[in-house]
Design a protein around this motif. Structure first.
Motif, PDB file in Angstrom:
ATOM      1  N   PHE A 274       0.801  -1.232   0.000  1.00 54.63           N
ATOM      2  CA  PHE A 274       0.000   0.000   0.000  1.00 54.63           C
ATOM      3  C   PHE A 274       0.834   1.283   0.000  1.00 54.63           C
ATOM      4  CE2 PHE A 274      -2.771  -3.233   1.853  1.00 54.63           C
ATOM      5  CZ  PHE A 274      -3.810  -3.170   0.935  1.00 54.63           C
ATOM      6  N   PHE A 275       2.161   1.143   0.060  1.00 55.74           N
ATOM      7  CA  PHE A 275       2.975   2.366   0.050  1.00 55.74           C
ATOM      8  C   PHE A 275       4.077   2.307  -1.014  1.00 55.74           C
ATOM      9  CE2 PHE A 275       6.446   5.035   1.715  1.00 55.74           C
ATOM     10  CZ  PHE A 275       5.778   6.240   1.715  1.00 55.74           C
ATOM     11  N   LEU A 276       4.932   1.277  -0.912  1.00 57.69           N
ATOM     12  CA  LEU A 276       6.058   1.228  -1.849  1.00 57.69           C
ATOM     13  C   LEU A 276       5.593   0.959  -3.273  1.00 57.69           C
ATOM     14  CD1 LEU A 276       8.649  -0.716   0.314  1.00 57.69           C
ATOM     15  CD2 LEU A 276       8.584   1.719  -0.185  1.00 57.69           C
ATOM     16  N   TYR A 277       4.672  -0.001  -3.422  1.00 60.37           N
ATOM     17  CA  TYR A 277       4.182  -0.292  -4.771  1.00 60.37           C
ATOM     18  C   TYR A 277       3.485   0.931  -5.377  1.00 60.37           C
ATOM     19  CZ  TYR A 277       1.623  -2.298  -8.650  1.00 60.37           C
ATOM     20  OH  TYR A 277       1.107  -2.523  -9.895  1.00 60.37           O
ATOM     21  N   PRO A 278       2.539   1.556  -4.657  1.00 60.94           N
ATOM     22  CA  PRO A 278       1.922   2.770  -5.222  1.00 60.94           C
ATOM     23  C   PRO A 278       2.943   3.848  -5.569  1.00 60.94           C
ATOM     24  CG  PRO A 278       0.663   2.023  -3.335  1.00 60.94           C
ATOM     25  CD  PRO A 278       1.894   1.164  -3.382  1.00 60.94           C
ATOM     26  N   LEU A 279       3.968   3.983  -4.728  1.00 60.90           N
ATOM     27  CA  LEU A 279       5.001   4.983  -4.992  1.00 60.90           C
ATOM     28  C   LEU A 279       5.746   4.646  -6.288  1.00 60.90           C
ATOM     29  CD1 LEU A 279       5.473   7.347  -3.069  1.00 60.90           C
ATOM     30  CD2 LEU A 279       7.417   6.124  -2.114  1.00 60.90           C
TER      31      LEU A 279
ATOM     32  N   ILE B 291       2.577  13.464  -1.609  1.00 62.58           N
ATOM     33  CA  ILE B 291       3.040  12.402  -2.507  1.00 62.58           C
ATOM     34  C   ILE B 291       2.442  11.059  -2.098  1.00 62.58           C
ATOM     35  CG2 ILE B 291       5.078  11.126  -3.293  1.00 62.58           C
ATOM     36  CD1 ILE B 291       6.649  13.696  -3.117  1.00 62.58           C
TER      37      ILE B 291
ATOM     38  N   GLU C  69       4.600   2.780  -8.706  1.00 62.29           N
ATOM     39  CA  GLU C  69       3.647   2.929  -9.801  1.00 62.29           C
ATOM     40  C   GLU C  69       3.558   4.405 -10.226  1.00 62.29           C
ATOM     41  OE1 GLU C  69      -0.541   0.508 -10.330  1.00 62.29           O
ATOM     42  OE2 GLU C  69      -0.436   2.049  -8.802  1.00 62.29           O
ATOM     43  N   MET C  70       3.581   5.279  -9.225  1.00 61.36           N
ATOM     44  CA  MET C  70       3.519   6.707  -9.516  1.00 61.36           C
ATOM     45  C   MET C  70       4.766   7.156 -10.285  1.00 61.36           C
ATOM     46  SD  MET C  70       3.753   9.850  -6.859  1.00 61.36           S
ATOM     47  CE  MET C  70       5.537   9.819  -7.065  1.00 61.36           C
TER      48      MET C  70
ATOM     49  N   ILE D 216      -6.423   2.035   5.760  1.00 65.45           N
ATOM     50  CA  ILE D 216      -5.091   1.515   5.429  1.00 65.45           C
ATOM     51  C   ILE D 216      -4.113   2.672   5.204  1.00 65.45           C
ATOM     52  CG2 ILE D 216      -3.748   0.240   3.718  1.00 65.45           C
ATOM     53  CD1 ILE D 216      -6.241  -1.553   3.322  1.00 65.45           C
TER      54      ILE D 216
ATOM     55  N   ALA E 121      -0.086   8.956  -4.549  1.00 66.14           N
ATOM     56  CA  ALA E 121       0.336   7.610  -4.932  1.00 66.14           C
ATOM     57  C   ALA E 121      -0.732   6.596  -4.516  1.00 66.14           C
ATOM     58  CB  ALA E 121       1.688   7.269  -4.308  1.00 66.14           C
ATOM     59  N   MET E 122      -1.242   6.736  -3.292  1.00 69.40           N
ATOM     60  CA  MET E 122      -2.289   5.811  -2.833  1.00 69.40           C
ATOM     61  C   MET E 122      -3.586   6.020  -3.604  1.00 69.40           C
ATOM     62  SD  MET E 122      -1.927   5.613   1.263  1.00 69.40           S
ATOM     63  CE  MET E 122      -0.331   5.704   2.039  1.00 69.40           C
TER      64      MET E 122
ATOM     65  N   VAL F  73      -0.703   3.383   7.372  1.00 65.23           N
ATOM     66  CA  VAL F  73       0.648   3.477   6.809  1.00 65.23           C
ATOM     67  C   VAL F  73       1.361   4.727   7.340  1.00 65.23           C
ATOM     68  CG1 VAL F  73       1.919   3.931   4.669  1.00 65.23           C
ATOM     69  CG2 VAL F  73       0.212   2.112   4.748  1.00 65.23           C
TER      70      VAL F  73
ATOM     71  N   PHE G 241      -3.879   7.023  -6.763  1.00 67.63           N
ATOM     72  CA  PHE G 241      -3.732   6.360  -8.062  1.00 67.63           C
ATOM     73  C   PHE G 241      -3.912   4.855  -7.893  1.00 67.63           C
ATOM     74  CE2 PHE G 241      -0.577   9.870  -9.600  1.00 67.63           C
ATOM     75  CZ  PHE G 241      -1.646  10.720  -9.804  1.00 67.63           C
ATOM     76  N   PHE G 242      -3.298   4.318  -6.827  1.00 65.92           N
ATOM     77  CA  PHE G 242      -3.339   2.877  -6.575  1.00 65.92           C
ATOM     78  C   PHE G 242      -4.772   2.401  -6.338  1.00 65.92           C
ATOM     79  CE2 PHE G 242      -3.356  -0.584  -3.410  1.00 65.92           C
ATOM     80  CZ  PHE G 242      -2.650  -1.553  -4.103  1.00 65.92           C
ATOM     81  N   PHE G 243      -5.508   3.132  -5.514  1.00 68.05           N
ATOM     82  CA  PHE G 243      -6.854   2.697  -5.153  1.00 68.05           C
ATOM     83  C   PHE G 243      -7.893   3.061  -6.204  1.00 68.05           C
ATOM     84  CE2 PHE G 243      -5.226   2.460  -0.705  1.00 68.05           C
ATOM     85  CZ  PHE G 243      -5.676   1.188  -0.409  1.00 68.05           C
TER      86      PHE G 243
END
Lengths: 282, 263
Positions: free
Chosen positions: A26-31, B114, A33-34, B138, B118-119, B142, B121-123
């Motif tokens: 939930f943090f490194l992967y999204p980062l 940031i 990906e960004m 979540i 990033a979260m 974090v 975009f992910f979600f």
């Protein structure tokens, strides 16, 4: 605890696994990906970074961000140094009591503290009302939605970090050295500049770097108290996402901000040490 | 007289800075208690109408409730993970410890704007899987994780590892030793980790701003939207409540720390 955890080799990693898993997903992967998004649109492209360099607005925003961060650092240092010095020299009980006035703002919501300054500095705000009542001005001063407003608000919000960083170093300075200097005939001013000031430099470095780093990523206060011309990089990132839906360009801007932050943190780590940082940030 | 004497100028400057630190927070209270529609200073009388306006308004109450649920959820999640991680970081001997520590603290270093985008975009494309509340929980967990781990590691460092070894040598299992010896000793640390994780979630704006739908807004998001348009005294009232919450949280943390020091 299950038997397999008894293995002294496995145990630490098993204990770390849940936290690392959450961080990874939930943090490194999204980062990551960004960061990838800033380079793929959908194929590999430099266009987002090219835009950053070609359109003068964005380099200017970066420059303004650093300018504001630098001014805020200087302001917090100028205000924080005498306070931390004073607190480090009075009796610990008294210092502990006065420290409440530093700690309470520190833990008060940034939004609430910014709101307080908006109310104070507005056109019909309390400062303008008081100045008009005393006859010092006859037209309200434009303090909000200006560089001045941003600097006051951010200095206020980051001042506790500076004071705490300075105080933790100053408290460790042996006052016997100052007394020795006085007994050898140094004036108080001389003793301060020749002994205390140099010994307090690690605190100055720690506080200044921390405030500068926090300033360049700051969002709430500049967004609420600044003008269009004082846009900081975090505000541009937000508007690229929410208003222009340009995720690729927002990612490129975020990558630049992230790079600046990480480089500064590496410097911080060299100069002050990471452990000190996390004490200071709490 | 302890220490070196401080000159009059420094003294005056220091006290002026203390006043500068205190005044903006104190100013919230007369504003919140103002009986008039607009903020006037000095206030003309005292009234609780703005507190009433906030606490009877369905939107504000909904946001308070939404924020509370998220803060409790993310606190539980973050503190559970942190207890385990802190045990490993303090007691465990393994390679790359510094690197793991740095990694765990990364959410504290990365600017929130940031982390938030990033979260987001992910979600964004996984929204249906997670839903907005779990996603925000979540996200806040974090952000709270490093805070909780720092507090718990510091706490655990203060606990003598020989006590656990003694329990183990007397035949206790690792789990029993943890439950009967370590856990009671780090209870104050767990309590303060909970307090600070809760405060960090309760005050977090950006993650919820990007991830909350228009239906459910956390308290900071609602305050943000309100402050963008007008500075009316309802915001002063909610701000006054938040100042009181943070003072109470600090008092609680202080009390917990003192108890911990005594045992």
């Amino acid at each position: 605890m299950p038997a397999f955890l008894r293995s002294p080799r496995a145990a630490p990693w098993l204990l770390l696994a849940p936290a690392l898993l959450i961080l990874a997903v939930f943090f490194l992967y999204p980062l990551g990906e960004m960061l990838a998004r800033s380079l793929f649109d959908p194929g590999f492209t430099w266009k987002h970074y090219a835009r950053l360099i070609e359109e003068p607005t964005y380099l200017q925003v970066l420059w303004i961000t650093f300018e504001i961060a630098f001014s805020v650092t200087v302001c917090t240092l100028l205000l924080g140094y005498p306070l931390a010095y004073f607190l480090s020299q009075i009796r610990p009980q008294a210092a502990g009591l006065l420290m409440i006035l530093v700690i309470v703002p520190y833990f008060t919501s940034v939004l609430v503290r910014t709101y307080a300054w908006m109310v104070l500095l507005g056109t019909e705000g309390i400062v303008n009302q008081l100045l008009r009542a005393t006859g010092l001005i006859d037209k309200p001063l434009a303090m909000m939605y200006s560089r001045f407003g941003v600097l006051v608000g951010m200095t206020y919000i980051l001042l506790p970090y500076m004071v705490l960083a300075l105080y933790s170093v100053m408290r460790g300075i042996d006052t016997g050295l100052l007394r020795a200097a006085s007994s050898l005939g140094a004036s108080r001013t001389r003793a301060f500049w020749r002994i205390f000031a140099p010994l307090s430099m690690p605190g100055v470095a720690a506080g200044s770097l921390l405030v500068f780093i926090l300033s360049i990523g700051f969002f709430i206060t500049p967004a609420l108290m600044g003008s269009q011309e004082d846009s900081m990089i975090s505000m541009i990132i937000e508007s690229q996402v929410e208003t222009y839906f340009d995720w690729g360009f927002a990612s490129a801007l975020a990558a630049v901000l992230l790079a600046c932050t990480l480089v500064l943190f590496l410097i911080y780590e060299r100069v002050v040490g990471l452990n000190r940082l996390f004490e200071a940030k709490l | 007289m302890n220490g070196h004497s401080v000159g009059l100028t420094t003294r005056v400057a220091a006290i002026a800075v203390l006043v500068f630190l205190a005044l903006p927070i104190l100013i919230i209270f007369p504003l919140a208690l103002s009986p008039t529609d607009y903020l006037t200073f000095p206030p003309r009388g005292v009234s609780l109408r703005w507190f009433e306006a906030v606490l009877t308004n369905a939107d504000w109450r909904g946001s308070i409730w939404f924020s509370l649920q998220i803060a409790v959820g993310s606190t539980i999640l973050a503190v559970l993970l942190s207890v385990l991680a802190a045990l490993a970081l303090v007691r465990g001997r393994f390679r790359f410890k510094q690197a793991v520590y740095a990694l765990i603290l990364l959410p504290m270093i990365v600017p929130n704007i940031i982390s938030a985008i990033a979260m987001f975009f992910f979600f964004a494309d996984k929204g249906a899987v997670f839903g907005s509340m779990p996603a925000i929980i979540i996200g806040h967990a974090v952000i709270a994780l490093p805070i909780a781990i720092i507090i718990l590691s510091a706490n655990l460092q203060g606990v003598d590892g020989r006590l656990e070894n003694a329990a183990l040598s007397l035949g206790a299992s690792r789990y029993t030793a943890f439950r009967r010896i370590t856990l009671p000793l780090i209870a104050p640390g767990i309590a303060s980790a909970c307090i600070f994780a809760f405060l960090s979630s309760f005050d977090e704006l950006l993650i919820a701003m990007f991830m909350a739908g228009s239906t459910a807004q956390t308290l900071p998001v609602r305050i943000w939207n309100a402050v963008l348009f007008q500075l009316d005294p309802t915001i002063a009232a909610i701000s006054a409540l938040l100042v009181v919450v943070s003072i109470l949280a600090l008092l609680a943390a202080n009390l917990v720390a003192r108890r911990g020091a005594r045992t």
